[in-house]
Design a protein around this motif. Structure first.
Motif, PDB file in Angstrom:
ATOM      1  N   VAL A 299     -37.027  13.969  30.972  1.00 53.38           N
ATOM      2  CA  VAL A 299     -36.769  14.988  32.071  1.00 53.38           C
ATOM      3  C   VAL A 299     -36.585  16.352  30.930  1.00 53.38           C
ATOM      4  N   TYR A 300     -35.438  16.143  30.883  1.00 52.78           N
ATOM      5  CA  TYR A 300     -35.063  17.484  30.083  1.00 52.78           C
ATOM      6  C   TYR A 300     -35.125  18.062  28.484  1.00 52.78           C
ATOM      7  N   PRO A 301     -36.014  18.002  27.341  1.00 53.75           N
ATOM      8  CA  PRO A 301     -37.074  17.912  26.453  1.00 53.75           C
ATOM      9  C   PRO A 301     -35.545  19.026  25.469  1.00 53.75           C
ATOM     10  N   GLU A 302     -35.153  19.327  26.423  1.00 56.15           N
ATOM     11  CA  GLU A 302     -33.616  20.756  26.410  1.00 56.15           C
ATOM     12  C   GLU A 302     -32.388  19.938  25.950  1.00 56.15           C
ATOM     13  N   LEU A 303     -32.243  18.957  26.172  1.00 57.05           N
ATOM     14  CA  LEU A 303     -31.319  17.883  25.713  1.00 57.05           C
ATOM     15  C   LEU A 303     -31.397  16.532  24.642  1.00 57.05           C
TER      16      LEU A 303
ATOM     17  N   VAL B 166     -33.281  10.358  33.558  1.00 55.77           N
ATOM     18  CA  VAL B 166     -32.303   9.908  34.607  1.00 55.77           C
ATOM     19  C   VAL B 166     -31.036   9.230  34.987  1.00 55.77           C
ATOM     20  N   TYR B 167     -30.292   9.625  36.000  1.00 53.99           N
ATOM     21  CA  TYR B 167     -29.054   8.444  35.496  1.00 53.99           C
ATOM     22  C   TYR B 167     -28.871   7.119  36.754  1.00 53.99           C
ATOM     23  N   LYS B 168     -30.495   7.718  37.549  1.00 54.91           N
ATOM     24  CA  LYS B 168     -30.190   5.930  38.334  1.00 54.91           C
ATOM     25  C   LYS B 168     -31.069   6.310  38.904  1.00 54.91           C
TER      26      LYS B 168
ATOM     27  N   LYS C 140     -29.139  14.990  37.625  1.00 56.89           N
ATOM     28  CA  LYS C 140     -28.402  15.948  37.855  1.00 56.89           C
ATOM     29  C   LYS C 140     -29.451  16.919  36.910  1.00 56.89           C
ATOM     30  N   THR C 141     -29.113  17.966  37.347  1.00 58.50           N
ATOM     31  CA  THR C 141     -30.243  19.189  36.531  1.00 58.50           C
ATOM     32  C   THR C 141     -29.865  19.889  35.390  1.00 58.50           C
ATOM     33  N   LEU C 142     -30.457  20.549  35.253  1.00 56.66           N
ATOM     34  CA  LEU C 142     -29.507  21.090  33.358  1.00 56.66           C
ATOM     35  C   LEU C 142     -28.437  22.461  34.534  1.00 56.66           C
ATOM     36  N   GLU C 143     -28.528  22.686  35.464  1.00 58.99           N
ATOM     37  CA  GLU C 143     -27.900  23.636  35.817  1.00 58.99           C
ATOM     38  C   GLU C 143     -26.468  22.741  36.348  1.00 58.99           C
ATOM     39  N   GLY C 144     -26.880  21.383  36.594  1.00 63.31           N
ATOM     40  CA  GLY C 144     -25.686  20.640  37.420  1.00 63.31           C
ATOM     41  C   GLY C 144     -25.762  20.724  38.888  1.00 63.31           C
TER      42      GLY C 144
END
Length: 387
Positions: A86-90, A173-175, A189-193
């Motif tokens: 979901v978040y390629p940045e991570l 994603v978490y679940k 949780k988004t990149l902004e938490g």
């Protein structure tokens, strides 16, 4: 020096954690080479690119509303994914995990583009269990597929949809949860938490919505096959922590999602409890692993006939470990290979191969994927790292 040692050890640990849930590059290539060179053994009924399965047992399936079903003779494709990035940045931040994510995962957009390609090429999702029939005498046979004319059968499976701790830290994603409408969605949780529940990021809700828009992509409501381990719970719920005061609440939340998944055409498979290499571990360790999976995972998802080998590492056909898996109740055992393969072994079980759809395949095996999709139309080069 001590700080350097600690840092190196931490990187090694994270890399091993990823490998425990993915295919090592060398191991994957070795498996594919073996599949390419494999000769038919103990073959009575077979599906492959060259065989049309004339001996398949004929059993009509539920007809579609138009009643325009025809016998299908040809290969049955089985492809698999890991949870979407979901978040390629991570995922692609050049840390110790980035190379593994580049190799073994696809992004959300790549998964969506894959569905477009498969639909464009006339594939239709089927339930893997529709391929098999158990006769009154206990013999296992393959069943004649009846499909809408012009459609080609496709089994789609997802490995490790347990949402391990490392996945939560690296862009997955978490679940899975139920949203306000009672449909399966993802929690993250988004990149902004910030907490987010959405139907746009995980494979299950993405595929659900695609089928809603393209009902001809699913036969009899079939969706996908979810292959679960157990060592970090199921579907993002840590049901493995048996001594936790929250264990019963976690199980109940997981059961709500499982119930809805089954209602909407999803099925489940064992991926082993501890994601062990079934070919390498000893007989007793594999048997214990299977027992633990049944004790902690099967009690939640219900019985399944399907065992998906971790790492695609098959045990010796007909050997003691193979017989134990079959006697435990698994009738379909899936490895990894470069092309469709399905074979009945001594009327007792069906062996099937799956193709991996991931960074390795999309970047280095485009010709092999050509019957399914155009990798250049799928690959999201702009977010992937350069190695």
């Amino acid at each position: 020096m001590r700080r350097l040692f600690i840092f190196a050890f931490a990187c090694l640990f994270m890399t091993m954690s990823l490998v425990a849930c993915s295919f090592p590059v060398s191991g994957l290539q070795e498996n594919q080479d073996n599949e390419t060179e494999r000769q038919p053994e103990h073959t009575r009924e077979q599906l492959s690119n060259k065989d049309t399965n004339e001996e398949i047992d004929s059993q009509p399936q539920t007809e579609d509303p138009d009643g325009k079903l025809v016998e299908y003779h040809g290969p049955v494709e089985h492809i698999f994914f890991h949870p979407t990035i979901v978040y390629p940045e991570l995922a692609f931040d050049y840390d110790a995990m980035a190379k593994g994510y580049n190799d073994y995962f696809v992004t959300v957009d790549e998964f969506k583009r894959t569905l477009d390609e498969l639909h464009k090429n006339d594939y239709i999702l089927i339930d893997i269990n529709s391929l098999v029939e158990e006769k009154e005498d206990g013999k296992i046979v393959t069943r004649q597929l009846m499909l809408p004319e012009g459609k080609k059968p496709l089994v789609l499976s997802i490995d490790d949809m347990n949402y391990y701790d490392y996945m939560r830290k690296n862009g997955n994603v978490y679940k899975l949860v139920l949203d306000e409408e009672g449909e399966v969605a993802s929690y993250e949780k988004t990149l902004e938490g910030k907490e987010l529940i959405t139907r746009d990021h995980a494979i299950v809700p993405i595929l659900e919505q695609f089928v809603e828009e393209h009902p001809d992509f699913s036969f009899n409501g079939a969706k996908g096959l979810i292959a679960l381990t157990g060592y970090e719970g199921v579907l993002g719920y840590r049901t493995n922590e048996l001594n936790s005061v929250e264990i019963e609440d976690r199980k109940q939340e997981a059961l709500k999602v499982i119930k809805r998944l089954k209602e909407t055409g999803w099925s489940f498979a064992s991926h082993g409890y501890g994601h062990l290499d079934a070919n390498k571990v000893g007989y007793h360790r594999l048997a214990d692993d299977t027992h633990q999976w049944k004790e902690e995972v099967e009690v939640l998802i219900g019985g399944t006939d399907v065992y998906i080998y971790p790492y695609g590492s098959r045990v010796e056909t007909g050997g003691a470990k193979f017989k134990d898996l079959v006697e435990t109740g698994f009738k379909i055992l899936c490895g990894v290979g470069p092309e469709p393969y399905m074979e009945v072994y001594e009327d007792s079980a069906i062996m099937m191969d799956r193709r991996h759809i991931d960074g390795i395949a999309l970047q280095t095996q485009k010709d092999r994927l050509a019957p399914l999709l155009d990798a250049d139309n799928v690959l999201e080069n702009e977010v992937r790292p350069e190695y």
